[in-house]
Design an enzyme around this catalytic site. Structure first.
Site, PDB file in Angstrom:
ATOM      1  N   HIS A  35       0.859  -1.194   0.000  1.00 10.33           N
ATOM      2  CA  HIS A  35       0.000   0.000   0.000  1.00 10.33           C
ATOM      3  C   HIS A  35       0.883   1.228   0.000  1.00 10.33           C
ATOM      4  CE1 HIS A  35      -3.119   2.839   1.168  1.00 10.33           C
ATOM      5  NE2 HIS A  35      -3.971   1.927   0.750  1.00 10.33           N
ATOM      6  N   ASP A  53      -7.965  -5.381   0.253  1.00 12.62           N
ATOM      7  CA  ASP A  53      -8.465  -6.267  -0.802  1.00 12.62           C
ATOM      8  C   ASP A  53      -8.085  -7.722  -0.601  1.00 12.62           C
ATOM      9  OD1 ASP A  53      -9.728  -4.334  -2.381  1.00 12.62           O
ATOM     10  OD2 ASP A  53      -7.794  -3.639  -3.110  1.00 12.62           O
TER      11      ASP A  53
HETATM   12  N1  ACO Z   1       4.126  -7.739  -4.698  1.00 13.91           N
HETATM   13  C1  ACO Z   1       5.465  -7.718  -4.906  1.00 13.91           C
HETATM   14  N2  ACO Z   1       6.222  -6.606  -4.782  1.00 13.91           N
HETATM   15  C2  ACO Z   1       5.593  -5.477  -4.455  1.00 13.91           C
HETATM   16  C3  ACO Z   1       4.202  -5.411  -4.239  1.00 13.91           C
HETATM   17  C4  ACO Z   1       3.467  -6.606  -4.368  1.00 13.91           C
HETATM   18  N3  ACO Z   1       2.153  -6.604  -4.178  1.00 13.91           N
HETATM   19  N4  ACO Z   1       3.845  -4.150  -3.939  1.00 13.91           N
HETATM   20  C5  ACO Z   1       4.963  -3.425  -3.967  1.00 13.91           C
HETATM   21  N5  ACO Z   1       6.031  -4.210  -4.276  1.00 13.91           N
HETATM   22  C6  ACO Z   1       7.447  -3.810  -4.325  1.00 13.91           C
HETATM   23  C7  ACO Z   1       7.751  -3.030  -5.607  1.00 13.91           C
HETATM   24  O1  ACO Z   1       8.186  -3.883  -6.643  1.00 13.91           O
HETATM   25  C8  ACO Z   1       8.842  -2.090  -5.135  1.00 13.91           C
HETATM   26  O2  ACO Z   1      10.028  -2.833  -5.036  1.00 13.91           O
HETATM   27  P1  ACO Z   1      11.454  -2.119  -5.345  1.00 13.91           P
HETATM   28  O3  ACO Z   1      11.602  -1.056  -4.298  1.00 13.91           O
HETATM   29  O4  ACO Z   1      12.453  -3.208  -5.273  1.00 13.91           O
HETATM   30  O5  ACO Z   1      11.322  -1.535  -6.732  1.00 13.91           O
HETATM   31  C9  ACO Z   1       8.414  -1.758  -3.710  1.00 13.91           C
HETATM   32  O6  ACO Z   1       7.646  -2.896  -3.255  1.00 13.91           O
HETATM   33  C10 ACO Z   1       7.535  -0.499  -3.598  1.00 13.91           C
HETATM   34  O7  ACO Z   1       6.442  -0.650  -4.477  1.00 13.91           O
HETATM   35  P2  ACO Z   1       5.836   0.519  -5.365  1.00 13.91           P
HETATM   36  O8  ACO Z   1       5.083  -0.063  -6.506  1.00 13.91           O
HETATM   37  O9  ACO Z   1       6.916   1.500  -5.667  1.00 13.91           O
HETATM   38  O10 ACO Z   1       4.861   1.169  -4.298  1.00 13.91           O
HETATM   39  P3  ACO Z   1       3.607   2.059  -4.596  1.00 13.91           P
HETATM   40  O11 ACO Z   1       3.321   2.779  -3.336  1.00 13.91           O
HETATM   41  O12 ACO Z   1       3.808   2.879  -5.821  1.00 13.91           O
HETATM   42  O13 ACO Z   1       2.447   1.006  -4.934  1.00 13.91           O
HETATM   43  C11 ACO Z   1       0.641  -0.499  -4.719  1.00 13.91           C
HETATM   44  C12 ACO Z   1       1.481   0.603  -4.045  1.00 13.91           C
HETATM   45  C13 ACO Z   1       0.161  -0.030  -6.096  1.00 13.91           C
HETATM   46  C14 ACO Z   1      -0.598  -0.761  -3.862  1.00 13.91           C
HETATM   47  C15 ACO Z   1       1.497  -1.769  -4.832  1.00 13.91           C
HETATM   48  O14 ACO Z   1       1.892  -2.220  -3.548  1.00 13.91           O
HETATM   49  C16 ACO Z   1       0.776  -2.912  -5.593  1.00 13.91           C
HETATM   50  O15 ACO Z   1       0.812  -2.939  -6.830  1.00 13.91           O
HETATM   51  N6  ACO Z   1       0.093  -3.832  -4.858  1.00 13.91           N
HETATM   52  C17 ACO Z   1      -0.671  -4.876  -5.493  1.00 13.91           C
HETATM   53  C18 ACO Z   1      -2.008  -4.327  -5.950  1.00 13.91           C
HETATM   54  C19 ACO Z   1      -2.957  -4.056  -4.801  1.00 13.91           C
HETATM   55  O16 ACO Z   1      -3.121  -4.865  -3.901  1.00 13.91           O
HETATM   56  N7  ACO Z   1      -3.618  -2.896  -4.868  1.00 13.91           N
HETATM   57  C20 ACO Z   1      -4.599  -2.483  -3.891  1.00 13.91           C
HETATM   58  C21 ACO Z   1      -4.089  -1.322  -3.095  1.00 13.91           C
HETATM   59  S1  ACO Z   1      -5.215  -0.933  -1.804  1.00 13.91           S
HETATM   60  C22 ACO Z   1      -6.500  -0.170  -2.559  1.00 13.91           C
HETATM   61  O17 ACO Z   1      -6.399   0.472  -3.555  1.00 13.91           O
HETATM   62  C23 ACO Z   1      -7.758  -0.379  -1.961  1.00 13.91           C
END
Ligand code: ACO
Length: 440
Positions: free
Chosen positions: A317, A375
C-alpha cells in the site's frame, strides 16, 4: 488546534543552488493539522524562485486540507472524523458512517431516521436508465456499466446540479448514495439476463441491496442476517480512505466545477484499475491460479522477481507500511462469515492465510514493509456471500461513494479551492524549425 483548520506553525527555509547562479534562500510557510505530519506550503515557490516541485506519484505532496479521514500508515491507524475504523465497523450501520463522513458527526436517532428515510426514497433510478443499460452487451464488465450509468445520472437530475446551492448539493449527495446499490445490482442482473429487481422501501440499505441482487419475481427471497451484517461491515471498511487515487480523481474532476454525477463516474473509472480497487478481483484470480498451498513458494518467488510483472495482489500500500487495519478486521470477519454460512475448509482462505504467513516472514516483503491490504480478504467474504467476482470492484465503488461524496462536498465548500492544474518538467525537443512534408 481547531478541527477543520490548517494553522501556521513555523517556516521552512529552502536554499537553492541551481546551475551556476548565486544561491538563493526562500522562506516558505509551514502548516500543522490536528494530527499527522506538517506541510510546507510551496504555492509561492515558483513566484519566489522560478522552480516547480516534482512529485509525480504524490509521495510527499498533500493536495488539500481535509477534516474527514486520518491515516497513520506507519502505525496502521485509520480514523473517520476521529473515530477508529474498528469501532465504526463493529458498532455502526453503513448509513451512520455515510452521515458521519458527510456531516462530521454521528447522527442521533432522529437525524438517522430522517437521513435513512431520504436515502430510501431516492433508491429508484429513472426508468430510462433501464433502456440505457440494455444498450450494453450482456457480457460487459459491471464496472463498465457502472461508469456509464452513474455518469449518465447527470442527464436526468437537473434539479440537483447547482453545486453552489447547499440544498442541491445535498440532494445530489443523497441521490448518489441511494442509487449506487440499485445501479450495482442492475449491472449484476443484466449480466445474468434476469429482470431488474426494484428497490424495497421496507428494507434497510444493505438488505435492500442484497434483495435487488438475489431476488427474482418467481419466488419470495429472504435476506440472510449473516449476509446483511457482513455486507454492512464491508461497506463501512471501504467507505473512505482520504486522498487515494479515485478520491483524488473525483476532486480533480470536480475542481473544474463539473457535474457531480460525472465526477463520481470519473472516480469509478480510476477505482477499476488493478493497482487500486480492481485488486479485490485480482486477488481471487491469483488465489485460484495458486490453486494449492504447495504452490505458494513459486508465486512468492515470482512476486520477488523484477523480470516478472506478477505482484502479490492484495499486498502493499502506498500509505500503510504496517498491517492495513481494514485487512485486520476482514481477516477476523472471514472466519466468522465462513463459519456462519457453513463454508468449512475454504481452500482460498487456507491459501490466503498461508500466503500471508510466508510473505510476512520473507525478507523481500519485510524490507519493503509490504502487508496485506483491504483487498486481500474481502474477496473471500464476497465469494461466501455468492457475489460474483466481476462485481467485487463494483461493491467497492458502491461503498466508496460515501467517501467520494463527502470529499466532493468538502472541496466545493472550501474557500481555498482552485482548479487542480499540476505543472510538469518538460523533457521534449527544444524549439526547432518546421520542415514541410515533402522535405521530411
Ligand atoms: N508484490 C510484490 N512486490 C511489491 C508489491 C506486491 N504486491 N507491492 C509493492 N512491491 C514492491 C515493488 O516492486 C517495489 O520494489 P522495489 O523497491 O524493489 O522496486 C516496492 O515494493 C515499492 O512498491 P511501489 O510499486 O513503488 O509502491 P507504490 O506505493 O507505488 O504502490 C501499490 C502501491 C500499487 C498498492 C502496490 O503495492 C501494488 O501494486 N500492490 C498490489 C495491488 C494491490 O493490492 N492494490 C490495492 C491497493 S489498496 C486499494 O487500492 C484499496
Amino acid at each position: 488546534m481547531a478541527v477543520g483548520k490548517m494553522e501556521g506553525c513555523g517556516k521552512a527555509t529552502l536554499k537553492l543552488e541551481i546551475g551556476g547562479a548565486a544561491p538563493k534562500e526562500v522562506e516558505l510557510p509551514v502548516y500543522c493539522g490536528t494530527e499527522g505530519p506538517s506541510v510546507v506550503d510551496v504555492r509561492g515557490l515558483y513566484r519566489e524562485a522560478g522552480v516547480f516541485t516534482h512529485d509525480p506519484g504524490f509521495f510527499s505532496t498533500s493536495s488539500c486540507a481535509s477534516a474527514i479521514t486520518f491515516i497513520d500508515g506507519e502505525e496502521g491507524i485509520l480514523r473517520h472524523r476521529g473515530y477508529d475504523i474498528q469501532d465504526l465497523a463493529d458498532n455502526c450501520t453503513y448509513l451512520e458512517v455515510c452521515y458521519l463522513l458527510m456531516y462530521g458527526e454521528l447522527p442521533n436517532e432522529k437525524e438517522y431516521q430522517e437521513f435513512a428515510h431520504k436515502i430510501t426514497y431516492h433508491t429508484m433510478v429513472h426508468e430510462q436508465i433501464n433502456f440505457l443499460l440494455r444498450g450494453f452487451p450482456r457480457r460487459a464488465h459491471p464496472m463498465a456499466i457502472l461508469v456509464g450509468s452513474v455518469a449518465s445520472l447527470s442527464a436526468f437530475y437537473h434539479d440537483s446540479l447547482d453545486i453552489f446551492d447547499e440544498k442541491q448539493r445535498d440532494l445530489a449527495s443523497i441521490r448518489m448514495l441511494a442509487k449506487m446499490p440499485t445501479l450495482t445490482a442492475m449491472a449484476h442482473k443484466y449480466s445474468l439476463g434476469q429482470p431488474f429487481v426494484y428497490p424495497r422501501n421496507d428494507l434497510d440499505y444493505t438488505s435492500n441491496f442484497l434483495h435487488m441482487m438475489f431476488a427474482t419475481p418467481c419466488e419470495e427471497y429472504k435476506v440472510s442476517d449473516v449476509a446483511a451484517r457482513a455486507m454492512n461491515k464491508l461497506l463501512i471498511l471501504h467507505a473512505d480512505h482520504e486522498q487515494n487515487a479515485s478520491t483524488s480523481t473525483v476532486r480533480l474532476a470536480s475542481s473544474s466545477q463539473a457535474n457531480p454525477f460525472a465526477c463520481i463516474g470519473a472516480g469509478i473509472s480510476c477505482l477499476w484499475g488493478p493497482a487500486h480497487g480492481g485488486a479485490n478481483e485480482a486477488v481471487i484470480d491469483m488465489l485460484e491460479e495458486i490453486g494449492d498451498v504447495s504452490n505458494i513458494p513459486e508465486f512468492i518467488n515470482r512476486a520477488k522477481d523484477k523480470e516478472d510483472p506478477f505482484r502479490l495482489m492484495g499486498f502493499g500500500h502506498r500509505v500503510y507500511k504496517n498491517y492495513d487495519p481494514r485487512a485486520a478486521v476482514l481477516k477476523l470477519s472471514c472466519d466468522e462469515v465462513l463459519e456462519e454460512v457453513g463454508v468449512t475448509n475454504s481452500p482460498k482462505l487456507q491459501i490466503a492465510k498461508e500466503l500471508e504467513r510466508i510473505a510476512l516472514e520473507d525478507e523481500y516483503f519485510v524490507e519493503r514493509k509490504l502487508f496485506p491490504n483491504v483487498d486481500f480478504y474481502s474477496g473471500i467474504i464476497y465469494e461466501a456471500l455468492h457475489i460474483p467476482v466481476e462485481l467485487y470492484t463494483g461493491l467497492f465503488a458502491m461503498a466508496r461513494t460515501a467517501g467520494w461524496v463527502a470529499q466532493w462536498r468538502e472541496m466545493i465548500s472550501d474557500p481555498e479551492q482552485k482548479i487542480g492544474r499540476p505543472r510538469q518538467i518538460y523533457t521534449g525537443e527544444p524549439r526547432r524549425d518546421f520542415v514541410p512534408m515533402k522535405k521530411r
